[in-house]
Design an enzyme around this catalytic site. Structure first.
Site, PDB file in Angstrom:
ATOM      1  N   LYS A  22       0.835  -1.211   0.000  1.00 55.88           N
ATOM      2  CA  LYS A  22       0.000   0.000   0.000  1.00 55.88           C
ATOM      3  C   LYS A  22       0.872   1.264   0.000  1.00 55.88           C
ATOM      4  O   LYS A  22       0.610   2.205  -0.752  1.00 55.88           O
ATOM      5  CB  LYS A  22      -0.897  -0.018   1.241  1.00 55.88           C
ATOM      6  CG  LYS A  22      -1.512   1.336   1.579  1.00 55.88           C
ATOM      7  CD  LYS A  22      -2.309   1.304   2.860  1.00 55.88           C
ATOM      8  CE  LYS A  22      -1.509   1.464   4.140  1.00 55.88           C
ATOM      9  NZ  LYS A  22      -1.197   2.845   4.551  1.00 55.88           N
ATOM     10  N   ASN A  23       1.898   1.285   0.849  1.00 57.22           N
ATOM     11  CA  ASN A  23       2.678   2.514   1.012  1.00 57.22           C
ATOM     12  C   ASN A  23       3.662   2.765  -0.128  1.00 57.22           C
ATOM     13  O   ASN A  23       4.334   3.792  -0.162  1.00 57.22           O
ATOM     14  CB  ASN A  23       3.397   2.517   2.362  1.00 57.22           C
ATOM     15  CG  ASN A  23       2.412   2.709   3.511  1.00 57.22           C
ATOM     16  OD1 ASN A  23       1.247   3.053   3.292  1.00 57.22           O
ATOM     17  ND2 ASN A  23       2.859   2.463   4.732  1.00 57.22           N
ATOM     18  N   ARG A  93      -4.383  10.443   5.176  1.00 55.62           N
ATOM     19  CA  ARG A  93      -3.328  11.440   5.236  1.00 55.62           C
ATOM     20  C   ARG A  93      -2.408  11.392   4.025  1.00 55.62           C
ATOM     21  O   ARG A  93      -1.835  12.405   3.640  1.00 55.62           O
ATOM     22  CB  ARG A  93      -2.469  11.206   6.469  1.00 55.62           C
ATOM     23  CG  ARG A  93      -3.160  11.444   7.786  1.00 55.62           C
ATOM     24  CD  ARG A  93      -2.150  11.208   8.866  1.00 55.62           C
ATOM     25  NE  ARG A  93      -0.866  11.762   8.433  1.00 55.62           N
ATOM     26  CZ  ARG A  93      -0.501  13.019   8.605  1.00 55.62           C
ATOM     27  NH1 ARG A  93      -1.277  13.835   9.232  1.00 55.62           N
ATOM     28  NH2 ARG A  93       0.665  13.442   8.149  1.00 55.62           N
ATOM     29  N   CYS A 117      -4.019  12.487  13.884  1.00 53.53           N
ATOM     30  CA  CYS A 117      -4.749  11.251  13.635  1.00 53.53           C
ATOM     31  C   CYS A 117      -4.527  10.366  14.848  1.00 53.53           C
ATOM     32  O   CYS A 117      -3.917  10.785  15.834  1.00 53.53           O
ATOM     33  CB  CYS A 117      -4.284  10.577  12.360  1.00 53.53           C
ATOM     34  SG  CYS A 117      -2.680   9.820  12.513  1.00 53.53           S
ATOM     35  N   ARG A 122       1.390  14.309  13.592  1.00 55.90           N
ATOM     36  CA  ARG A 122       1.736  14.140  12.185  1.00 55.90           C
ATOM     37  C   ARG A 122       1.668  15.418  11.343  1.00 55.90           C
ATOM     38  O   ARG A 122       0.860  15.522  10.403  1.00 55.90           O
ATOM     39  CB  ARG A 122       0.890  13.025  11.567  1.00 55.90           C
ATOM     40  CG  ARG A 122       1.062  11.711  12.308  1.00 55.90           C
ATOM     41  CD  ARG A 122       0.338  10.584  11.680  1.00 55.90           C
ATOM     42  NE  ARG A 122       1.020  10.060  10.508  1.00 55.90           N
ATOM     43  CZ  ARG A 122       0.533   9.088   9.751  1.00 55.90           C
ATOM     44  NH1 ARG A 122      -0.631   8.556  10.041  1.00 55.90           N
ATOM     45  NH2 ARG A 122       1.196   8.649   8.714  1.00 55.90           N
ATOM     46  N   ILE A 124       3.055  18.378   8.557  1.00 52.75           N
ATOM     47  CA  ILE A 124       3.733  18.284   7.251  1.00 52.75           C
ATOM     48  C   ILE A 124       4.667  19.479   7.049  1.00 52.75           C
ATOM     49  O   ILE A 124       4.940  19.892   5.932  1.00 52.75           O
ATOM     50  CB  ILE A 124       2.731  18.146   6.080  1.00 52.75           C
ATOM     51  CG1 ILE A 124       1.732  19.306   6.058  1.00 52.75           C
ATOM     52  CG2 ILE A 124       2.012  16.823   6.108  1.00 52.75           C
ATOM     53  CD1 ILE A 124       1.040  19.463   4.696  1.00 52.75           C
ATOM     54  N   ASP A 125       5.143  20.026   8.177  1.00 54.38           N
ATOM     55  CA  ASP A 125       6.014  21.200   8.093  1.00 54.38           C
ATOM     56  C   ASP A 125       7.269  20.967   7.250  1.00 54.38           C
ATOM     57  O   ASP A 125       7.756  21.866   6.568  1.00 54.38           O
ATOM     58  CB  ASP A 125       6.405  21.661   9.517  1.00 54.38           C
ATOM     59  CG  ASP A 125       7.053  20.548  10.331  1.00 54.38           C
ATOM     60  OD1 ASP A 125       6.528  19.416  10.319  1.00 54.38           O
ATOM     61  OD2 ASP A 125       8.094  20.790  10.964  1.00 54.38           O
ATOM     62  N   ASP A 305       5.377   0.348  11.931  1.00 54.61           N
ATOM     63  CA  ASP A 305       4.168  -0.322  11.431  1.00 54.61           C
ATOM     64  C   ASP A 305       4.086  -1.792  11.848  1.00 54.61           C
ATOM     65  O   ASP A 305       3.090  -2.458  11.568  1.00 54.61           O
ATOM     66  CB  ASP A 305       4.096  -0.212   9.896  1.00 54.61           C
ATOM     67  CG  ASP A 305       3.760   1.189   9.439  1.00 54.61           C
ATOM     68  OD1 ASP A 305       3.324   2.015  10.268  1.00 54.61           O
ATOM     69  OD2 ASP A 305       3.933   1.483   8.233  1.00 54.61           O
ATOM     70  N   ILE A 327       8.908   6.636  16.747  1.00 55.45           N
ATOM     71  CA  ILE A 327       8.520   7.398  15.550  1.00 55.45           C
ATOM     72  C   ILE A 327       7.274   8.245  15.802  1.00 55.45           C
ATOM     73  O   ILE A 327       7.227   9.414  15.442  1.00 55.45           O
ATOM     74  CB  ILE A 327       8.284   6.448  14.345  1.00 55.45           C
ATOM     75  CG1 ILE A 327       9.506   5.544  14.122  1.00 55.45           C
ATOM     76  CG2 ILE A 327       7.956   7.245  13.085  1.00 55.45           C
ATOM     77  CD1 ILE A 327      10.782   6.246  13.724  1.00 55.45           C
ATOM     78  N   ARG A 397      -8.354  -0.638   5.061  1.00 51.23           N
ATOM     79  CA  ARG A 397      -7.527   0.399   4.441  1.00 51.23           C
ATOM     80  C   ARG A 397      -6.224  -0.181   3.919  1.00 51.23           C
ATOM     81  O   ARG A 397      -5.682   0.307   2.932  1.00 51.23           O
ATOM     82  CB  ARG A 397      -7.186   1.493   5.466  1.00 51.23           C
ATOM     83  CG  ARG A 397      -8.355   2.348   5.848  1.00 51.23           C
ATOM     84  CD  ARG A 397      -7.901   3.466   6.725  1.00 51.23           C
ATOM     85  NE  ARG A 397      -6.811   4.183   6.052  1.00 51.23           N
ATOM     86  CZ  ARG A 397      -6.142   5.184   6.585  1.00 51.23           C
ATOM     87  NH1 ARG A 397      -6.442   5.589   7.807  1.00 51.23           N
ATOM     88  NH2 ARG A 397      -5.189   5.787   5.923  1.00 51.23           N
TER      89      ARG A 397
END
Ligand code: EPU
Length: 417
Positions: A22-23, A93, A117, A122, A124-125, A305, A327, A397
């Site tokens: 998926k990723n 996301r 989430c 999380r 996104i800077d 994960d 993480i 998902r």
């Protein structure tokens, strides 16, 4: 809303075919926005996030034909909108992955800010900072990031911390920029390398992806390309734990065990017998697995994960396991549900202390994110009696037909719709 009902106690035995990652598939779909030509993807996992991304791309004006045989043909010959709306971003996301490609190809992008989430804040800077360094004007207003640039310019970018989608986003932005972009302290996750392989096939000039320094020499335009998505290392790892926790024997095919060195090493330490081939791996669970400590890190360290799945296993291990999550700041939501099933887990900041072995009892449980749901499925496989897992959409998902795959190797598992 669908639920999963599992009757625990079965020893799993047989073979499972692993799906595409998926990723890796999500950024590959985003990459199709960089070209007016067709991009063909194979080994696409048939999971909900892929469908959500398909809808996102369609909303931007791309033509996405997903085949029943795990393929997709994406044509973004005309882009009608440069906006990723809140409705989509809030459910996934990874939608933020369209930011780099839209800005690079169209000179503008408007993407809803993802916000927090279930596993943490999380931000996104770092994506935004990198785009600014490449000359983009970026504002955040009304919950949206708005970025503009006539043409992005190559830049020297040093990430303050390692970010997977941040690396993918800036790599995609850089392929159409003028001049050379160097990304330092980049994510070396295999999914980043998979994306670079596709982009290079489309005519990009990327070197070093898969390592911590990536050099991208911008080109004027990209062509089409065909690419087979890499196997899902997290699905593979999840099923390795399924074999370990049930004391069973599972062969996983169409995968790549070389991407799982760290979790495989931990399973071996726990006493699980692992035999690896080029594209398959077999796990044979120990009667009494040993406790092992886990600490999550960026690749090639132990993947965050896989943390929740190992926590389920730790409840069945002899001794005390210390699990440290480095993480994400809030990724122990599964611990309290495991405790409801009888686990002995104490969470202290970023550490969880798990004492085993305990006899888990089936219960109604609720998961808050994808990998947490996977850990509850694993716990359900060994729990006495029936476990009913609510909000199965989290699992859907990222795991393709998980109940069919586990049912096929002896689990008593059914979907209640
Ligand atoms: N971070 C920042 N600023 C940024 C970006 C990230 O502070 O601009 C922080 C995050 O808050 C986090 C850390 O950096 O604490 C790492 O986040 P990263 O950006 O690497 O995560 P991601 O790219 O959003 C991907 C996967 C996740 C996986 C993480 C870590 C995709 C679509 N998602 O997320 O996968 O957990 O990398 O490996 O690739 C999952 O599949 O269940 C999943 C959550």
């Amino acid at each position: 809303m669908d639920r999963l009902r599992i009757s625990g106690g079965a020893r799993l035995e047989g073979s499972i075919r692993i799906s595409g990652a998926k990723n890796a598939a999500l950024p590959a779909m985003a990459a199709a926005l960089l070209t007016a030509r067709d991009v063909e993807l194979g080994n696409l996992p048939m999971v909900r996030d892929i469908d959500t991304f398909r809808r996102l791309l369609s909303g931007l004006g791309a033509d996405v034909a997903v085949g029943g045989d795990h393929t997709a043909r994406i044509s973004a010959s005309a882009i009608a909108s440069c906006e990723a709306p809140y409705d989509v971003v809030k459910t996934m996301r990874a939608s933020v992955l369209v930011l780099g490609p839209l800005l690079a190809r169209m000179g503008e992008a408007r993407v809803s800010l993802p916000g927090g989430c279930a596993i943490g804040a999380r931000p996104i800077d770092l994506h935004i900072k990198g785009l600014r360094q490449m000359g983009a004007e970026v504002h955040t207003e009304h919950g949206y990031v708005e970025a503009r640039a006539a043409r992005l310019e190559g830049a020297e970018i040093v990430f303050d911390r390692i970010t997977v989608t941040g690396t993918a986003n800036l790599m995609m932005a850089a392929v159409l920029a003028s001049g050379r972009t160097t990304l330092r302290n980049a994510a070396s996750e295999p999914e980043v390398r998979d994306l670079a392989d596709l982009l290079n096939r489309m005519g990009a000039r990327i070197h070093g992806a898969g390592g911590s320094t990536i050099v991208v020499d911008g080109v004027d335009e990209l062509g089409g390309g065909a690419h087979t998505i890499m196997p899902d290392r997290i699905e593979t790892g999840t099923f390795l734990v399924a074999a370990a926790i049930t004391g069973g024997r599972l062969e996983l095919t169409h995968t790549d065990p070389s991407l799982l060195a760290s979790p495989i090493e931990k399973l071996r330490q726990a006493g699980v017998r692992i035999e690896s081939g080029r594209d398959r791996v077999t796990a044979c669970g120990a009667a009494a697995p040993a406790a092992v400590d886990i600490e999550t890190h960026e690749y090639p360290g132990f993947a965050t994960d896989m943390q929740a799945q190992f926590m389920a296993l730790a409840t069945q291990a002899q001794g005390t396991s210390v699990i440290t999550e480095n993480i994400f700041e809030n990724r122990f939501m599964h611990a309290s549900e495991l405790v409801r099933m009888g686990a002995d887990i104490k969470v202290d900041g970023s550490r969880a202390i798990v004492k085993g072995p305990v006899r888990l009892g089936g219960a109604n449980v609720l998961a808050s994110d994808l990998r947490a749901s996977a850990s509850l499925v694993l716990a359900g496989l060994v729990a006495e009696g029936e476990t009913v897992i609510d909000r199965v959409y989290h699992l859907d998902r990222g795991y393709e037909r998980i109940e069919e795959k586990l049912g096929g190797v002896g689990a008593s598992i059914e979907r209640l719709t």
